[in-house]
Design an enzyme around this catalytic site. Structure first.
Site, PDB file in Angstrom:
ATOM      1  N   CYS A 110      23.267  32.714  35.620  1.00  0.00           N
ATOM      2  CA  CYS A 110      24.947  33.427  34.762  1.00  0.00           C
ATOM      3  C   CYS A 110      26.310  34.368  36.439  1.00  0.00           C
ATOM      4  O   CYS A 110      25.577  35.175  36.181  1.00  0.00           O
ATOM      5  CB  CYS A 110      23.912  34.451  33.626  1.00  0.00           C
ATOM      6  SG  CYS A 110      25.987  34.643  32.903  1.00  0.00           S
ATOM      7  N   CYS A 113      26.961  37.300  34.552  1.00  0.00           N
ATOM      8  CA  CYS A 113      26.024  38.596  35.017  1.00  0.00           C
ATOM      9  C   CYS A 113      26.052  39.033  36.001  1.00  0.00           C
ATOM     10  O   CYS A 113      25.418  40.838  35.844  1.00  0.00           O
ATOM     11  CB  CYS A 113      25.113  38.204  34.124  1.00  0.00           C
ATOM     12  SG  CYS A 113      25.021  36.649  32.224  1.00  0.00           S
TER      13      CYS A 113
END
Length: 186
Positions: A110, A113
């Site tokens: 991600c 993230c």
């Protein structure tokens, strides 16, 4: 979790390729030069720098000196002091905690993230002793995110007394996170 750092370094060599560009059969042909920077640290990565035909008409001799620096990005492992929580340790670490708990739901693939990770690490250091911080990898522990309706990551949840009190979804600014956390300080 991997992070990317970019530095500016001089290339080991500059290579050029020339091609003929023609917009119409009656127009005169213009040559377009592409410059490639080959970097020693990149193991063959070439960064392409193109000059358009329009720029060739205004610049008779393109200056190579403008192209002497290149950007190199390399992956690095980031270290974090935030403890990891998973499906089996969820009850004991999060639900039975005595103070506010922040859980960062993330995954290694991600991009957002990775963007928010340094902010969460800074906040964990700033709120040491006041709020507990945990990270939960959604790929390794899919049951807990499913139980709490996590549909996108990064998702940060704040728990107090085993009850979910707030949810922050996405890579948000640090001010948004601090204002949400400050509401739950004793």
């Amino acid at each position: 979790m991997a992070a990317f750092t970019c530095t500016s370094r001089p290339p080991i060599s500059l290579r050029s390729e020339t091609r003929i560009v023609s917009s119409s059969p009656s127009a005169s042909s213009l040559s377009s030069r592409r410059m490639f920077a080959v970097l020693p640290e990149s193991s063959g990565l070439r960064i392409r720098l193109s000059l358009s035909p329009a720029s060739l008409t205004s610049i008779h001799q393109p200056r190579v000196s403008r192209l002497r620096r290149a950007v190199v990005c390399e992956a690095q492992e980031t270290t974090t002091d935030i403890q990891v929580v998973n499906d089996s340790t969820w009850d004991s670490l999060v639900l039975k905690a005595t103070g506010p708990v922040v859980v960062d739901f993330w995954a290694p693939w991600c991009g957002p993230c990775k963007m928010i990770d340094p902010l969460v690490n800074d906040l964990a250091q700033h709120y040491t002793g006041k709020i507990k911080f945990y990270k939960l990898n959604t790929d390794e522990s899919p049951n807990t995110p499913g139980q709490y309706g996590v549909r996108s990551i990064p998702t940060i949840m704040i728990f107090v007394g085993g009850e979910k009190k707030d949810t922050i979804i996405g890579a948000v600014p640090k001010t948004t996170l601090t204002s949400s956390l400050d509401k739950f300080l004793p």
